[in-house]
Scaffold this motif. Structure first.
Motif, PDB file in Angstrom:
ATOM      1  N   TRP A 181      28.171  22.915 -41.730  1.00  0.00           N
ATOM      2  CA  TRP A 181      26.915  23.634 -41.569  1.00  0.00           C
ATOM      3  C   TRP A 181      26.903  24.236 -40.177  1.00  0.00           C
ATOM      4  O   TRP A 181      26.870  23.522 -39.169  1.00  0.00           O
ATOM      5  CB  TRP A 181      25.755  22.673 -41.771  1.00  0.00           C
ATOM      6  CG  TRP A 181      24.382  23.249 -41.636  1.00  0.00           C
ATOM      7  CD1 TRP A 181      23.467  22.955 -40.677  1.00  0.00           C
ATOM      8  CD2 TRP A 181      23.754  24.202 -42.502  1.00  0.00           C
ATOM      9  NE1 TRP A 181      22.316  23.657 -40.875  1.00  0.00           N
ATOM     10  CE2 TRP A 181      22.441  24.438 -41.990  1.00  0.00           C
ATOM     11  CE3 TRP A 181      24.149  24.889 -43.650  1.00  0.00           C
ATOM     12  CZ2 TRP A 181      21.557  25.316 -42.592  1.00  0.00           C
ATOM     13  CZ3 TRP A 181      23.258  25.763 -44.247  1.00  0.00           C
ATOM     14  CH2 TRP A 181      21.977  25.972 -43.725  1.00  0.00           C
ATOM     15  N   SER A 193      24.423  23.387 -37.173  1.00  0.00           N
ATOM     16  CA  SER A 193      24.400  22.046 -36.590  1.00  0.00           C
ATOM     17  C   SER A 193      25.654  21.815 -35.772  1.00  0.00           C
ATOM     18  O   SER A 193      26.756  22.169 -36.207  1.00  0.00           O
ATOM     19  CB  SER A 193      24.304  20.990 -37.703  1.00  0.00           C
ATOM     20  OG  SER A 193      24.569  19.693 -37.205  1.00  0.00           O
ATOM     21  N   ASN A 224      26.822  19.001 -39.999  1.00  0.00           N
ATOM     22  CA  ASN A 224      26.136  18.392 -41.137  1.00  0.00           C
ATOM     23  C   ASN A 224      24.842  19.145 -41.448  1.00  0.00           C
ATOM     24  O   ASN A 224      24.106  19.546 -40.545  1.00  0.00           O
ATOM     25  CB  ASN A 224      25.803  16.925 -40.843  1.00  0.00           C
ATOM     26  CG  ASN A 224      27.048  16.105 -40.563  1.00  0.00           C
ATOM     27  OD1 ASN A 224      28.068  16.262 -41.227  1.00  0.00           O
ATOM     28  ND2 ASN A 224      26.972  15.230 -39.568  1.00  0.00           N
ATOM     29  N   ASP A 255      21.078  19.847 -42.247  1.00  0.00           N
ATOM     30  CA  ASP A 255      19.807  19.159 -42.019  1.00  0.00           C
ATOM     31  C   ASP A 255      18.667  20.128 -42.276  1.00  0.00           C
ATOM     32  O   ASP A 255      18.795  21.349 -42.079  1.00  0.00           O
ATOM     33  CB  ASP A 255      19.731  18.560 -40.610  1.00  0.00           C
ATOM     34  CG  ASP A 255      19.749  19.613 -39.525  1.00  0.00           C
ATOM     35  OD1 ASP A 255      18.695  20.206 -39.266  1.00  0.00           O
ATOM     36  OD2 ASP A 255      20.825  19.841 -38.937  1.00  0.00           O
ATOM     37  N   ARG A 313      15.837  20.562 -40.762  1.00  0.00           N
ATOM     38  CA  ARG A 313      15.199  21.169 -39.593  1.00  0.00           C
ATOM     39  C   ARG A 313      15.805  22.535 -39.295  1.00  0.00           C
ATOM     40  O   ARG A 313      15.085  23.525 -39.131  1.00  0.00           O
ATOM     41  CB  ARG A 313      15.341  20.246 -38.375  1.00  0.00           C
ATOM     42  CG  ARG A 313      14.672  20.790 -37.115  1.00  0.00           C
ATOM     43  CD  ARG A 313      14.766  19.770 -35.985  1.00  0.00           C
ATOM     44  NE  ARG A 313      16.154  19.502 -35.639  1.00  0.00           N
ATOM     45  CZ  ARG A 313      16.868  20.248 -34.776  1.00  0.00           C
ATOM     46  NH1 ARG A 313      16.314  21.306 -34.209  1.00  0.00           N
ATOM     47  NH2 ARG A 313      18.110  19.947 -34.504  1.00  0.00           N
ATOM     48  N   THR A 314      17.143  22.599 -39.219  1.00  0.00           N
ATOM     49  CA  THR A 314      17.780  23.888 -38.935  1.00  0.00           C
ATOM     50  C   THR A 314      17.669  24.837 -40.127  1.00  0.00           C
ATOM     51  O   THR A 314      17.563  26.054 -39.948  1.00  0.00           O
ATOM     52  CB  THR A 314      19.261  23.702 -38.555  1.00  0.00           C
ATOM     53  OG1 THR A 314      19.928  22.953 -39.581  1.00  0.00           O
ATOM     54  CG2 THR A 314      19.396  22.978 -37.229  1.00  0.00           C
TER      55      THR A 314
END
Length: 207
Positions: free
Chosen positions: A23, A26, A30, A32, A34-35
């Protein structure tokens, strides 16, 4: 732009793992939420990739590539090789006094400083002698004014200088050749020749 990012990505020489999806938003690769949310709402903006100015310079392609490698710590100075686990010590092979970083090899080594002085850099030019690598390359690689002892724009002389200083270093380290005592003259002549040829091509293109 994507090609430049790939070229500047360090590769692990001893890695035994396979490729995997990551990703990009990040640091760990990894996914997530939020991003993902920031991307969806436009809050996550891609930063401009550093060093893009290099490819806009009117200079030989091999010098552009060399400056790009310097900018991304990818030339074979001992500090870089030690960091990659390829050498045991990082002492400069020319002076034996300091860690051979890129800025040391191109500016700070006692065997190199006289070259810059001959090219017109003064000891009181504080920014020249104190800037970190990225700022030093960008500041001098974009300066258009001429030094007292140079007839070419300083950016041209500077870029030829770091390229020929590096070549001279390699001749000394790998072939045991003494450093060229007239390297400053060679730098000035090569820069002047390039400036003349470049200006001639521009004039012909306007005819």
């Amino acid at each position: 732009h994507i090609k430049y990012i790939i070229q500047a990505t360090p590769c692990a020489l001893t890695s035994t793992g396979g490729d995997r999806l990551a990703w990009a938003a990040s640091a760990q690769g990894n996914f997530d939420l939020r991003t993902a949310y920031k991307i969806a709402t436009g809050e996550l903006h891609e930063e401009e990739f550093p060093g893009k100015w290099i490819w806009k310079k009117d200079i030989l392609p091999r010098i552009k590539t060399f400056v790009w490698q310097c900018y991304h710590n990818s030339i074979g100075v001992k500090e870089c090789l030690v960091r990659r686990g390829m050498l045991g010590d990082d002492l400069c092979p020319l002076c034996g006094r300091s860690s051979e970083t890129i800025i040391h090899a191109l500016r700070d080594c006692k065997s190199v400083k006289p070259v810059w002085i001959q090219l017109g850099v003064r000891w009181v030019d504080r920014r020249f002698w104190t800037e970190e690598l990225h700022e030093w390359l960008e500041l001098n690689g974009n300066k258009g004014s001429c030094r007292v002892s140079c007839l070419s724009p300083w950016r041209t002389t500077f870029l030829f200088a770091i390229w020929l200083i590096w070549k001279s270093r390699n001749q000394a380290v790998f072939n045991g050749k003494a450093q060229n005592p007239r390297i400053a003259t060679e730098i000035s002549n090569r820069a002047l020749e390039f400036t003349f040829c470049a200006s001639t091509c521009v004039k012909l293109s306007r005819i």
